[in-house]
Scaffold this motif. Structure first.
Motif, short mmCIF file in Angstrom:
data_model
loop_
_atom_site.label_atom_id
_atom_site.label_comp_id
_atom_site.label_asym_id
_atom_site.label_seq_id
_atom_site.Cartn_x
_atom_site.Cartn_y
_atom_site.Cartn_z
N UNK A 70 0.83 -1.22 0.00
CA UNK A 70 0.00 0.00 0.00
C UNK A 70 0.86 1.26 0.00
N UNK A 71 2.04 1.18 0.62
CA UNK A 71 2.90 2.37 0.76
C UNK A 71 3.78 2.60 -0.47
N UNK A 72 3.87 1.60 -1.35
CA UNK A 72 4.77 1.73 -2.50
C UNK A 72 4.03 1.56 -3.83
N UNK A 73 2.72 1.67 -3.77
CA UNK A 73 1.94 1.61 -5.02
C UNK A 73 1.94 0.24 -5.67
N UNK A 74 2.00 -0.80 -4.84
CA UNK A 74 1.99 -2.17 -5.37
C UNK A 74 0.63 -2.79 -5.11
N UNK A 75 0.01 -3.39 -6.13
CA UNK A 75 -1.30 -4.01 -5.89
C UNK A 75 -1.19 -5.19 -4.94
N UNK A 76 -2.29 -5.48 -4.30
CA UNK A 76 -2.32 -6.59 -3.35
C UNK A 76 -1.89 -7.89 -4.04
N UNK A 77 -1.10 -8.69 -3.34
CA UNK A 77 -0.66 -9.97 -3.90
C UNK A 77 0.60 -9.87 -4.75
N UNK A 78 1.27 -8.70 -4.75
CA UNK A 78 2.45 -8.57 -5.62
C UNK A 78 3.76 -8.41 -4.84
N UNK A 79 3.68 -8.43 -3.50
CA UNK A 79 4.87 -8.18 -2.68
C UNK A 79 4.94 -9.24 -1.58
N UNK A 80 6.12 -9.77 -1.33
CA UNK A 80 6.31 -10.66 -0.17
C UNK A 80 7.51 -10.22 0.65
N UNK A 81 7.47 -10.61 1.93
CA UNK A 81 8.51 -10.22 2.87
C UNK A 81 9.33 -11.45 3.25
N UNK A 82 10.65 -11.25 3.37
CA UNK A 82 11.50 -12.33 3.86
C UNK A 82 12.96 -12.10 3.53
N UNK A 83 13.84 -12.78 4.24
CA UNK A 83 15.28 -12.72 3.99
C UNK A 83 15.82 -11.28 4.19
N UNK A 84 17.07 -11.07 3.76
CA UNK A 84 17.62 -9.72 3.88
C UNK A 84 17.57 -9.06 2.51
N UNK A 85 17.78 -7.78 2.49
CA UNK A 85 17.72 -7.06 1.23
C UNK A 85 18.79 -7.56 0.26
N UNK A 86 19.98 -7.86 0.76
CA UNK A 86 21.03 -8.37 -0.13
C UNK A 86 20.54 -9.61 -0.89
N UNK A 87 19.85 -10.49 -0.17
CA UNK A 87 19.31 -11.72 -0.79
C UNK A 87 18.25 -11.38 -1.84
N UNK A 88 17.40 -10.42 -1.51
CA UNK A 88 16.31 -10.07 -2.43
C UNK A 88 16.87 -9.40 -3.69
N UNK A 89 17.96 -8.64 -3.54
CA UNK A 89 18.61 -8.05 -4.71
C UNK A 89 19.11 -9.17 -5.63
N UNK A 90 19.75 -10.15 -5.05
CA UNK A 90 20.28 -11.28 -5.81
C UNK A 90 19.15 -11.97 -6.58
N UNK A 91 18.06 -12.23 -5.87
CA UNK A 91 16.93 -12.90 -6.51
C UNK A 91 16.36 -12.10 -7.66
N UNK A 92 16.22 -10.79 -7.45
CA UNK A 92 15.63 -9.94 -8.48
C UNK A 92 16.53 -9.92 -9.72
#
Ligand SMILES: *Cc1c(COP(=O)(O)O)cnc(C)c1O
Length: 397
Positions: A70-92
């Motif tokens: 809601x705070x970043x203009x992402x529709x519901x169901x499009x964002x998940x939380x977990x791991x550290x940011x470094x890991x999420x950068x790698x995944x992306x």
């Protein structure tokens, strides 16, 4: 009273401290303590392993993702939380690269936070297929986007200067060149309005312990554009991103949509704390936070520049080109920041000479700004920083 007084009351702000470092670690929301206690005592303590179902621990990553969405203009169901940011950068980066076979360049800028560059480089080296991480000046990014670029990976707000990239324009440029766009929102989420859906970003990542106040080590988030999410191979194919984790199949099948970006078991207690922290944003419009943050930052620049001439503004002067922080250069910036901290005014220092101050209208007031500006000017005018105890570098600056 300030506009956000009721929000300020939601935070534990130690007495005698002026806190301008919420861009590094947000302060503790008072309810986080009760939430952690409740999750531990009532859920873990009483429910034991049944908590995964009874207390719905298993859905925390998606539920918190939606609250951040809601705070970043992402529709519901499009964002998940977990791991550290470094890991999420790698995944992306890994997922995005596979969607652009044949292209060999990941483009970023030298204002990016080093871990983003390290993770991308580490991935490209492991792939060993002739990929190149191209790092240019922030101002040169747009012109460097061409048909060789597979992925543009940028952090919207420069962690040192606060300089803000134009998400809309750069994303469009990347798409026009056939590249995918990854935005790191580490210094944006909870600080300023972001419209991921509107600017059609492909991936976004960010952390939750800065402006979102989720506590030290709070997990990161990742967004994948909904129409891409089912094509993405998550690279870190952990069992909780599997379509049916409890089927215990020997073969990996990605789960639906962004849920496939989950990796392993979520840190339930830290997520409970983040859940409580996000309450401070309920009913708040990010554009009101932005307006108040600009007012505080402008006041700070005005008062510091009026009171001392030995510092140099390192942030863009135009508030529209700046995130929610203001940085000043000072040759002895480390010592000056230590002297400020000794007086109870907390900002931080980034090498080689940047004193950094973050402004969070949910709990910072015009009084905080005046106190910080006056203390900084006094420390510099009197040479109070010039003492041995302020010059020894600590491990964390
Ligand atoms: C703070 C920050 C990080 C931190 O990464 P962690 O894995 O959470 O330690 C990464 N990238 C950017 C852009 C940041 O601002």
């Amino acid at each position: 009273m300030t506009q956000f007084q009721s929000r300020r009351d939601m935070f534990h702000l130690p007495s005698g401290i002026t806190y301008l470092d919420g861009n590094s670690l947000g302060p503790m929301p008072k309810d986080a303590v009760d939430q952690a206690r409740q999750t531990m005592a009532d859920e873990w303590g009483e429910m034991l392993i049944m908590g995964w179902n009874k207390a719905d621990w298993m859905n925390l990553p998606g539920r918190l993702g939606d609250r951040i969405g809601r705070l970043i203009g992402a529709p519901s169901g499009s964002t998940v939380v977990g791991d550290t940011l470094s890991i999420k950068v790698y995944q992306a980066v890994a997922s995005a690269l596979e969607l652009r076979p044949g292209r060999k360049v990941v483009l970023s800028d030298n204002g990016n936070f080093p871990t983003d560059l390290y993770m991308a480089k580490g991935l490209l080296d492991s792939l060993d297929q002739g990929y190149e991480l191209k790092v240019v000046d922030p101002e040169a990014v747009s012109d460097a986007i061409d048909a060789s670029v597979a992925v543009v990976m940028l952090t919207q707000v420069d962690y040192r200067t606060g300089r803000l990239h134009d998400m809309q324009a750069i994303t469009r440029k990347a798409h026009d060149a056939g590249a995918l766009m990854i935005w790191d929102l580490a210094h944006s989420a909870g600080a300023l309005p972001v419209d991921l859906e509107g600017c059609e970003a492909d991936f976004a990542v960010g952390c939750t312990y800065k402006y979102l106040n989720g506590g030290p080590g709070a997990p990161a988030f990742i967004y994948v554009r909904p129409d891409l999410a089912d094509q993405v191979r998550p690279a870190l194919s952990g069992w909780l991103g599997h379509e049916a984790p409890f089927a215990f199949d020997l073969d990996y099948r990605p789960g639906e949509g962004v849920s496939r970006m989950r990796v392993g078991t979520p840190p339930v207690i830290q997520m409970a704390v983040l859940d409580a922290a996000l309450d401070a944003f309920d009913g708040v419009d990010m554009s009101d936070i932005r307006a108040a943050s600009i007012a505080l930052s402008e006041q700070f620049i005005r008062e510091v520049e009026a009171g001392c001439s030995d510092v140099e503004l390192a942030s863009p002067r135009d508030p529209e080109a700046r995130g929610s922080q203001v940085s000043f250069r000072f040759g002895e910036g480390y010592a000056a920041m230590q002297a400020l901290i000794a007086r109870g005014v907390i900002g931080d220092f980034r090498a080689p000479d940047i004193m950094r101050f973050g402004f969070c209208p949910l709990y910072n007031t015009a009084d905080d700004v005046s106190q910080a500006a006056a203390a900084l000017c006094e420390i510099i005018a009197t040479g109070e920083w010039d003492q041995p105890q302020f010059k020894t570098r600590k491990a964390v600056t």
